[in-house]
Motif scaffolding. Structure first.
Motif, PDB file in Angstrom:
ATOM      1  N   ARG A 184      67.598  26.190 -78.661  1.00 18.17           N
ATOM      2  CA  ARG A 184      68.942  25.864 -78.202  1.00 18.17           C
ATOM      3  C   ARG A 184      69.351  24.462 -78.643  1.00 18.17           C
ATOM      4  NH1 ARG A 184      70.153  25.246 -73.283  1.00 18.17           N
ATOM      5  NH2 ARG A 184      72.273  25.959 -73.572  1.00 18.17           N
TER       6      ARG A 184
ATOM      7  N   LEU B   5      74.332  29.673 -69.021  1.00 19.78           N
ATOM      8  CA  LEU B   5      73.493  28.507 -69.257  1.00 19.78           C
ATOM      9  C   LEU B   5      74.291  27.340 -69.826  1.00 19.78           C
ATOM     10  CD1 LEU B   5      70.643  27.442 -69.074  1.00 19.78           C
ATOM     11  CD2 LEU B   5      70.207  28.319 -71.371  1.00 19.78           C
ATOM     12  N   ASP B   6      75.158  27.607 -70.801  1.00 21.07           N
ATOM     13  CA  ASP B   6      75.970  26.526 -71.363  1.00 21.07           C
ATOM     14  C   ASP B   6      76.915  25.949 -70.323  1.00 21.07           C
ATOM     15  OD1 ASP B   6      74.703  26.805 -73.734  1.00 21.07           O
ATOM     16  OD2 ASP B   6      76.373  27.748 -74.806  1.00 21.07           O
TER      17      ASP B   6
ATOM     18  N   SER C 208      75.053  23.708 -68.062  1.00 25.01           N
ATOM     19  CA  SER C 208      74.698  22.450 -68.720  1.00 25.01           C
ATOM     20  C   SER C 208      75.869  21.473 -68.695  1.00 25.01           C
ATOM     21  CB  SER C 208      74.264  22.721 -70.165  1.00 25.01           C
ATOM     22  OG  SER C 208      73.141  23.575 -70.202  1.00 25.01           O
ATOM     23  N   TRP C 209      77.059  21.971 -69.032  1.00 26.38           N
ATOM     24  CA  TRP C 209      78.244  21.109 -69.008  1.00 26.38           C
ATOM     25  C   TRP C 209      78.565  20.659 -67.582  1.00 26.38           C
ATOM     26  CZ3 TRP C 209      79.946  18.505 -72.826  1.00 26.38           C
ATOM     27  CH2 TRP C 209      79.877  18.990 -74.136  1.00 26.38           C
TER      28      TRP C 209
ATOM     29  N   TRP D 158      72.615  18.314 -74.657  1.00 32.84           N
ATOM     30  CA  TRP D 158      72.592  18.152 -73.202  1.00 32.84           C
ATOM     31  C   TRP D 158      71.605  17.058 -72.794  1.00 32.84           C
ATOM     32  CZ3 TRP D 158      68.279  18.892 -70.088  1.00 32.84           C
ATOM     33  CH2 TRP D 158      68.529  18.856 -68.709  1.00 32.84           C
ATOM     34  N   ARG D 159      70.428  17.082 -73.419  1.00 28.14           N
ATOM     35  CA  ARG D 159      69.434  16.063 -73.096  1.00 28.14           C
ATOM     36  C   ARG D 159      69.933  14.676 -73.492  1.00 28.14           C
ATOM     37  NH1 ARG D 159      64.660  18.016 -75.371  1.00 28.14           N
ATOM     38  NH2 ARG D 159      65.471  17.350 -77.372  1.00 28.14           N
TER      39      ARG D 159
ATOM     40  N   LEU E  89      76.247  17.780 -66.692  1.00 24.53           N
ATOM     41  CA  LEU E  89      76.675  16.556 -67.372  1.00 24.53           C
ATOM     42  C   LEU E  89      77.897  15.951 -66.695  1.00 24.53           C
ATOM     43  CD1 LEU E  89      76.267  17.353 -71.177  1.00 24.53           C
ATOM     44  CD2 LEU E  89      75.091  15.596 -69.874  1.00 24.53           C
TER      45      LEU E  89
ATOM     46  N   ALA F 181      70.879  22.283 -76.262  1.00 29.54           N
ATOM     47  CA  ALA F 181      70.037  21.654 -75.253  1.00 29.54           C
ATOM     48  C   ALA F 181      69.686  20.231 -75.654  1.00 29.54           C
ATOM     49  CB  ALA F 181      68.759  22.462 -75.039  1.00 29.54           C
TER      50      ALA F 181
END
Length: 417
Positions: A160, A349-350, A353-354, A166-167, A357, A163
């Protein structure tokens, strides 16, 4: 809510403000805090650019050079075996005392890892680089969400690439931005206190007070502010615990992390309720007006001891900015927090993640903003904390900072301006 009113109280302070020693102490304290914050900020900037926390691929997987006979069946078995070895024992085995699958260990190993020369964190291919012997025999999956170190041709989906973004956003942008915003804004306020000093009541205390906030308003304010402070502390423990708490021991970090995780959810309901009450009680008085432009142009009169400050009603432009930061930022925090409390129920999942953040970045910015609010309401301005502590403020303070509101209470024509 109780109505505003004007009344006289016994005079506990003379009309002439004695500033000398007390106000000098505020400036000295501001200078000391500014030095400490400058050191902390410099350390944070060093940490930002020292490069010791970057995630950089250093190894790649490839087939060994001495196995040209590797066929499709063997390659498939190899992938299955390695998958089992990396999975949880209770689900796929092998048993702790069982034999290792073929092609996994020993002389029969078919895959090897090689060190990458000059690793580049932006080089996507470096994370998985299967060679020509492996590529033809592995079929990409329909959809896989997660991560793996296996040399699949669909490694971009396994790993991904988002990811990594995101990290980067969470570990670098949100974490460092939060530290820079909180430390930097606090340093600015400490410097203002050291250079400007505390904003005084220019005419001194009059001995007469005016009711500024009623009991319900104050109770709701303290419930909301206390909840936010606890949310900020527990959120900071979750975000910065490894840096700030781990030096005290792993067991202490675990205990704090457990309390912070549960406490972060426990303080959410009173914070949300308090914001809702504030919105209904104060939104009309916090709508923007032409007076706000003049107030901002003159810096609210904070940089001068002249009692002739820019005109303002019950809430000036600075307080309106704090109010809308709380309402809009708080709404974002509440919405994103609810989504995080029910993972994957509303979002994929996306989306999750957003959401994480957004929650982190808005959260640290709100902490920085409310540090300014706390500063002005306590050490930054004489007489300000009395509005939310006992509900009454000195009429000279009200005249200097909220003259149109005081005119309204006293029934003067000036209040209609």
């Amino acid at each position: 809510m109780p109505q505003d009113s004007v009344h006289a109280t016994p005079q506990t302070h003379g009309p002439v403000l004695v500033r000398g020693r007390d106000f000098k102490a505020y400036r000295i304290g501001g200078a000391i805090v500014a030095v400490l914050l400058a050191i902390a900020l410099a350390a944070q900037i060093w940490e930002l650019f020292d490069g010791d926390a970057r995630t950089i691929p250093e190894y790649r997987w490839s087939a060994t050079d001495h196995t040209p006979e590797l066929g499709g069946v063997q390659a498939s078995e190899l992938v299955i075996a390695r998958t089992k070895l990396q999975d949880e024992r209770w689900r796929t085995g092998p048993a702790p005392d069982g034999d290792a699958p073929d092609y996994a260990f020993g002389n029969e190993i078919r895959l090897r890892s090689t060190q990458i020369e000059d690793p580049d964190p932006l080089l996507t291919e470096a994370w998985s680089n299967p060679d020509s012997e492996v590529l033809p025999v592995i079929k990409p999956s329909e959809e896989v969400i997660g991560m793996s170190s296996l040399p699949y041709v669909n490694a971009d989906l396994f790993e991904r690439p988002f990811a990594r973004d995101w990290r980067l956003g969470l570990a670098d942008i949100a974490t460092h931005l939060g530290a820079l915003a909180i430390l930097g804004f606090s340093l600015l306020l400490a410097l203002i206190l050291a250079v400007r000093g505390r904003v005084p009541i220019a005419e001194g205390r009059s001995g007469r007070t005016v009711k500024r906030f009623g009991l319900l308003e104050r109770a709701n304010h303290w419930m909301t502010s206390t909840s936010f402070i606890m949310l900020a502390l527990t959120g900071s423990a979750i975000a910065y615990g490894d840096t700030l708490i781990r030096p005290f021991g792993d067991e202490f970090l675990g205990a704090v992390g457990w309390l912070a995780t549960w406490g972060h959810m426990m303080f959410f309901p009173p914070f949300a309720l308090g914001l809702l009450v504030m919105a209904f009680a104060w939104m009309r008085r916090n709508l923007p007006s032409k007076l706000d432009i003049e107030w901002l142009r003159r810096g609210g009169g904070f940089f001068s001891d002249d009692p002739d400050n820019p005109p303002a009603r019950k809430f000036n432009a600075g307080q309106k900015l704090i109010f809308w930061s709380a309402i809009l930022g708080g709404a974002i925090m509440i919405a994103s927090g609810v989504l995080l409390m029910f993972p994957f129920y509303f979002l994929g999942l996306d989306g999750m993640s957003w959401t994480m953040l957004t929650h982190a970045i808005v959260g640290v910015l709100l902490i920085a903003i409310f540090i300014g609010h706390i500063y002005i309401g306590t050490v930054g301005m004489q007489g300000a904390i009395e509005a939310m502590w006992g509900g009454d403020v000195d009429t000279n303070w009200a005249r200097e900072h909220h003259d149109l509101w005081l005119d309204e209470l006293e029934g003067k024509r000036g209040g209609a301006r």
